[in-house]
Enzyme design. Structure first.
Site, PDB file in Angstrom:
ATOM      1  N   CYS A 100      27.398 -31.806  70.367  1.00 30.38           N
ATOM      2  CA  CYS A 100      27.982 -32.591  69.268  1.00 30.38           C
ATOM      3  C   CYS A 100      28.591 -31.837  68.023  1.00 30.38           C
ATOM      4  O   CYS A 100      28.180 -30.910  67.699  1.00 30.38           O
ATOM      5  CB  CYS A 100      26.668 -33.410  68.598  1.00 30.38           C
ATOM      6  SG  CYS A 100      26.654 -34.209  67.197  1.00 30.38           S
ATOM      7  N   CYS A 104      31.601 -37.085  63.099  1.00 28.40           N
ATOM      8  CA  CYS A 104      32.100 -38.459  63.205  1.00 28.40           C
ATOM      9  C   CYS A 104      31.279 -39.400  62.350  1.00 28.40           C
ATOM     10  O   CYS A 104      31.497 -40.579  61.894  1.00 28.40           O
ATOM     11  CB  CYS A 104      31.703 -38.804  64.760  1.00 28.40           C
ATOM     12  SG  CYS A 104      31.893 -37.619  65.728  1.00 28.40           S
ATOM     13  N   THR A 191      22.925 -35.989  61.263  1.00 31.84           N
ATOM     14  CA  THR A 191      23.689 -34.770  62.089  1.00 31.84           C
ATOM     15  C   THR A 191      24.430 -34.371  61.206  1.00 31.84           C
ATOM     16  O   THR A 191      25.245 -34.767  60.194  1.00 31.84           O
ATOM     17  CB  THR A 191      24.646 -36.028  62.872  1.00 31.84           C
ATOM     18  OG1 THR A 191      23.599 -36.605  63.718  1.00 31.84           O
ATOM     19  CG2 THR A 191      25.420 -34.904  63.687  1.00 31.84           C
ATOM     20  N   GLU A 258      20.255 -31.866  63.621  1.00 32.14           N
ATOM     21  CA  GLU A 258      19.641 -32.974  62.681  1.00 32.14           C
ATOM     22  C   GLU A 258      18.680 -32.426  61.858  1.00 32.14           C
ATOM     23  O   GLU A 258      17.903 -31.532  62.148  1.00 32.14           O
ATOM     24  CB  GLU A 258      19.181 -34.088  63.681  1.00 32.14           C
ATOM     25  CG  GLU A 258      20.439 -35.016  64.272  1.00 32.14           C
ATOM     26  CD  GLU A 258      21.027 -34.359  65.275  1.00 32.14           C
ATOM     27  OE1 GLU A 258      20.778 -33.174  65.790  1.00 32.14           O
ATOM     28  OE2 GLU A 258      22.137 -35.085  65.495  1.00 32.14           O
ATOM     29  N   HIS A 293      30.293 -46.223  65.233  1.00 36.35           N
ATOM     30  CA  HIS A 293      29.863 -45.047  65.640  1.00 36.35           C
ATOM     31  C   HIS A 293      29.486 -45.295  67.379  1.00 36.35           C
ATOM     32  O   HIS A 293      29.453 -44.425  67.948  1.00 36.35           O
ATOM     33  CB  HIS A 293      28.734 -44.716  64.911  1.00 36.35           C
ATOM     34  CG  HIS A 293      28.438 -43.209  64.846  1.00 36.35           C
ATOM     35  ND1 HIS A 293      29.354 -42.261  64.587  1.00 36.35           N
ATOM     36  CD2 HIS A 293      27.266 -42.350  65.719  1.00 36.35           C
ATOM     37  CE1 HIS A 293      28.736 -41.040  64.835  1.00 36.35           C
ATOM     38  NE2 HIS A 293      27.599 -41.340  65.439  1.00 36.35           N
ATOM     39  N   TYR A 297      30.644 -42.923  71.240  1.00 33.97           N
ATOM     40  CA  TYR A 297      29.720 -42.161  72.323  1.00 33.97           C
ATOM     41  C   TYR A 297      30.552 -42.077  73.770  1.00 33.97           C
ATOM     42  O   TYR A 297      30.402 -41.192  74.417  1.00 33.97           O
ATOM     43  CB  TYR A 297      28.518 -42.753  72.631  1.00 33.97           C
ATOM     44  CG  TYR A 297      27.513 -42.435  71.643  1.00 33.97           C
ATOM     45  CD1 TYR A 297      27.688 -42.537  69.973  1.00 33.97           C
ATOM     46  CD2 TYR A 297      26.164 -41.831  71.899  1.00 33.97           C
ATOM     47  CE1 TYR A 297      26.609 -41.966  69.436  1.00 33.97           C
ATOM     48  CE2 TYR A 297      25.319 -41.369  71.052  1.00 33.97           C
ATOM     49  CZ  TYR A 297      25.339 -41.569  69.637  1.00 33.97           C
ATOM     50  OH  TYR A 297      24.637 -40.930  69.036  1.00 33.97           O
ATOM     51  N   CYS A 300      32.681 -38.651  72.875  1.00 37.60           N
ATOM     52  CA  CYS A 300      32.130 -37.280  72.617  1.00 37.60           C
ATOM     53  C   CYS A 300      31.218 -37.273  74.081  1.00 37.60           C
ATOM     54  O   CYS A 300      31.200 -36.032  74.523  1.00 37.60           O
ATOM     55  CB  CYS A 300      31.339 -37.332  71.314  1.00 37.60           C
ATOM     56  SG  CYS A 300      29.591 -38.226  71.342  1.00 37.60           S
ATOM     57  N   GLU A 444      18.746 -37.880  71.902  1.00 34.02           N
ATOM     58  CA  GLU A 444      19.925 -38.300  71.110  1.00 34.02           C
ATOM     59  C   GLU A 444      20.893 -39.313  71.744  1.00 34.02           C
ATOM     60  O   GLU A 444      21.333 -40.326  71.089  1.00 34.02           O
ATOM     61  CB  GLU A 444      20.809 -37.062  70.772  1.00 34.02           C
ATOM     62  CG  GLU A 444      21.721 -36.875  69.617  1.00 34.02           C
ATOM     63  CD  GLU A 444      22.938 -37.930  69.921  1.00 34.02           C
ATOM     64  OE1 GLU A 444      23.589 -38.504  69.128  1.00 34.02           O
ATOM     65  OE2 GLU A 444      23.546 -37.414  71.081  1.00 34.02           O
TER      66      GLU A 444
HETATM   67 FE1  SF4 Z   1      27.993 -36.141  67.495  1.00 35.05          FE
HETATM   68 FE2  SF4 Z   1      28.853 -37.972  69.150  1.00 35.05          FE
HETATM   69 FE3  SF4 Z   1      28.017 -38.710  67.013  1.00 35.05          FE
HETATM   70 FE4  SF4 Z   1      30.164 -37.528  66.738  1.00 35.05          FE
HETATM   71  S1  SF4 Z   1      29.765 -39.415  67.950  1.00 35.05           S
HETATM   72  S2  SF4 Z   1      28.339 -37.354  65.593  1.00 35.05           S
HETATM   73  S3  SF4 Z   1      29.915 -35.945  68.686  1.00 35.05           S
HETATM   74  S4  SF4 Z   1      26.950 -37.957  68.610  1.00 35.05           S
END
Ligand code: SF4
Length: 497
Positions: A100, A104, A191, A258, A293, A297, A300, A444
């Site tokens: 991660c 974001c 995060t 985190e 958000h 996913y 990422c 996560e």
């Molecule tokens: Fe982390 Fe993915 Fe969230 Fe970006 S979208 S902060 S890489 S978990």
């Protein structure tokens, strides 16, 4: 051009007086702490890739405020293409870091505040949006790393914020002054919080009219007086301190470093406040943030899974099973699940639509479906990785065994599979798989951007079940407007009857 280099990012963090605790101890300098360094290294990649000409299109964008090229992580989505490029950026970063990369959350918080402040002003005749644009210009000019802080501790889950025995279970305003407010409370699971320049504080839930003190959205410098970070533990995190082959991902972190951030009577000046008491807009702000958000996913985790699939495929070569048809089919299944979520994220973005403020929102149904699938597919991909890599993942020897001359020859001899590969290579791949499929990473994927049930609530609301019933009624009764061609089967049945 307002794009920080990785060195500038690290040096800018060094100048902050961040109050952070790791393992219960106050950290002197966050940039020099081995538990935080992997997460700083990961964010540094986001800065580095923005300077590479081959990645300019996905890593940067033209600011609609200044006309300058800025980092995509500080950009307000101006089109569906911007949304698609964001997902492409996330996959690229996931492939590059295998973990991660944290920024974001701040990006989606920026966009949520941008849209919400515009909507509040349009009705309430406040001036939050102009204030926010001034703040945003600075964020873009200085290419700041922002942490989005949304999740309150929540205390007794059956009680509303205003009903809690301890009012600090939700961040709230404890004092109103002529030049700002004082806030108190905490936000969890932040995060990248510990290695950010600024924290964007948002309400974590929709609020009732009697909960005005909880309706606060603002930007707080990470080193503001009264702000402190308590770093969370991750699976296998102490191995980062040991070095050697047991680390797993040698340069980067496991998920996003985190932390719990505590706001212990923090003063926020007026120019940093973007919502203050307008409770009826809080649910919308949370919804905007979560929807953007959740689509992320597919990008990422797609990039992370590419690395995991690569590590697993390499393991099959090391074991000598790579030509086996069943093994190859399991790799295909991993790819299939990964590409399914990536495709949904791209689809959610391509189907993005314009909000009243002019920025773009992803398709909510598809975005929530992406995240819902992530809560399963990441586990399923991990399961297949365990299946193919073998029980060795749970029992492999450590660096110290390889350093002990008494036992190292046995370790090497009995862990050699395909002689083309060194045992150390097998252990390193195994450790990476172990780290990326262990508790922290899985949890996560389950709870980040909202737990599975949160997505299902939106999916049900968006599903149009009644519309679907009408579709079924119309198709089955044959009563739509277009008569269509006569159906011989139907006539034949009528004749026979
Ligand atoms: Fe982390 Fe993915 Fe969230 Fe970006 S979208 S902060 S890489 S978990």
């Amino acid at each position: 051009m307002p794009l920080k280099t990785p060195v500038e990012y690290v040096e800018s963090l060094r100048r902050l007086k961040i109050r952070a605790y790791v393992g219960g101890e106050r950290v002197g300098s966050i940039v020099d702490h081995p538990a935080i360094a992997p997460h700083i290294n990961t964010v540094s990649k986001t800065y580095e890739l923005a300077h590479r000409p081959e990645h300019q299109e996905v890593m940067t964008a033209i600011s609609h405020l200044t006309g300058e090229r800025t980092h995509r992580y500080t950009h307000i989505f101006q089109s569906a293409d911007d949304l698609v490029k964001k997902i492409q950026m996330l996959r690229l970063l996931g492939q590059t870091t295998g973990t991660c990369f944290q920024r974001c959350v701040g990006l989606d918080a920026l966009n949520a505040m941008y849209a919400t402040s515009w909507e509040v002003d349009a009705v309430e005749k406040t001036d939050y949006h102009a204030r926010f644009r001034r703040y945003l210009e600075r964020v873009q000019r200085e290419d700041l790393m922002l942490a989005g802080a949304m999740t309150d501790p929540k205390g007794h889950r059956a009680k509303r914020p205003a009903e809690q025995a301890d009012p600090d279970q939700f961040v709230h305003v404890v004092e109103r002054r002529a030049d700002g407010v004082v806030i108190r409370g905490a936000k969890l699971h932040n995060t990248g919080g510990i290695n950010s320049h600024e924290i964007l504080v948002m309400p974590g839930t929709g609020l009732g009219p009697d909960e005005q003190d909880y309706a606060i959205a603002c930007a707080v410098p990470a080193d503001a007086p009264g702000v402190l970070f308590i770093f969370g533990r991750q699976s296998n995190d102490s191995r980062k301190l040991e070095g050697g082959c047991d680390i797993g991902n040698p340069r980067f972190g496991v998920v996003g470093g985190e932390a719990m951030v505590v706001f212990d009577n923090v003063f926020v000046p007026t120019e940093r406040i973007f919502l203050n008491g307008e409770t009826k807009y809080c649910g919308g702000l949370v919804n905007y943030f979560a929807t953007w958000h959740r689509a992320n996913y597919g990008g990422c985790k797609g990039g992370n899974a590419d690395v995991l699939i690569g590590a697993t495929a390499k393991m099959t070569k090391i074991l000598g099973t790579d030509k086996n048809a069943v093994v190859r089919d399991k790799l295909v299944e991993m790819v299939h699940m990964n590409e399914t979520t990536y495709a949904s994220a791209i689809g959610a973005s391509a189907m993005g639509y314009k909000l009243p403020c002019g920025s773009f929102m992803v398709d909510p149904m598809m975005a929530n479906t992406v995240k819902q699938n992530i809560t399963r597919n990441v586990y399923m991909i991990g399961r297949l990785s365990h299946d193919l890599a073998g029980g060795f993942l749970a029992t492999m020897p450590d660096q110290k065994a390889l350093e002990n001359p008494e036992i190292a020859p046995f370790v090497k001899k009995y862990h050699t599979a395909n002689p083309d590969y060194d045992v150390m290579e097998r252990i390193k791949m195994g450790r990476y798989i172990e780290n990326m499929t262990s508790v922290t990473t899985m949890v996560e994927a389950m709870h980040g951007a909202g737990s599975p049930q949160a997505q299902r609530i939106v999916m049900l609301a968006q599903a149009g079940i009644e519309e679907k019933i009408k579709m079924a009624d119309t198709v089955i009764s044959g009563t739509d407007d277009v008569p269509g061609l006569p159906l011989p089967v139907r006539e034949l049945a009528a004749t026979k009857g």
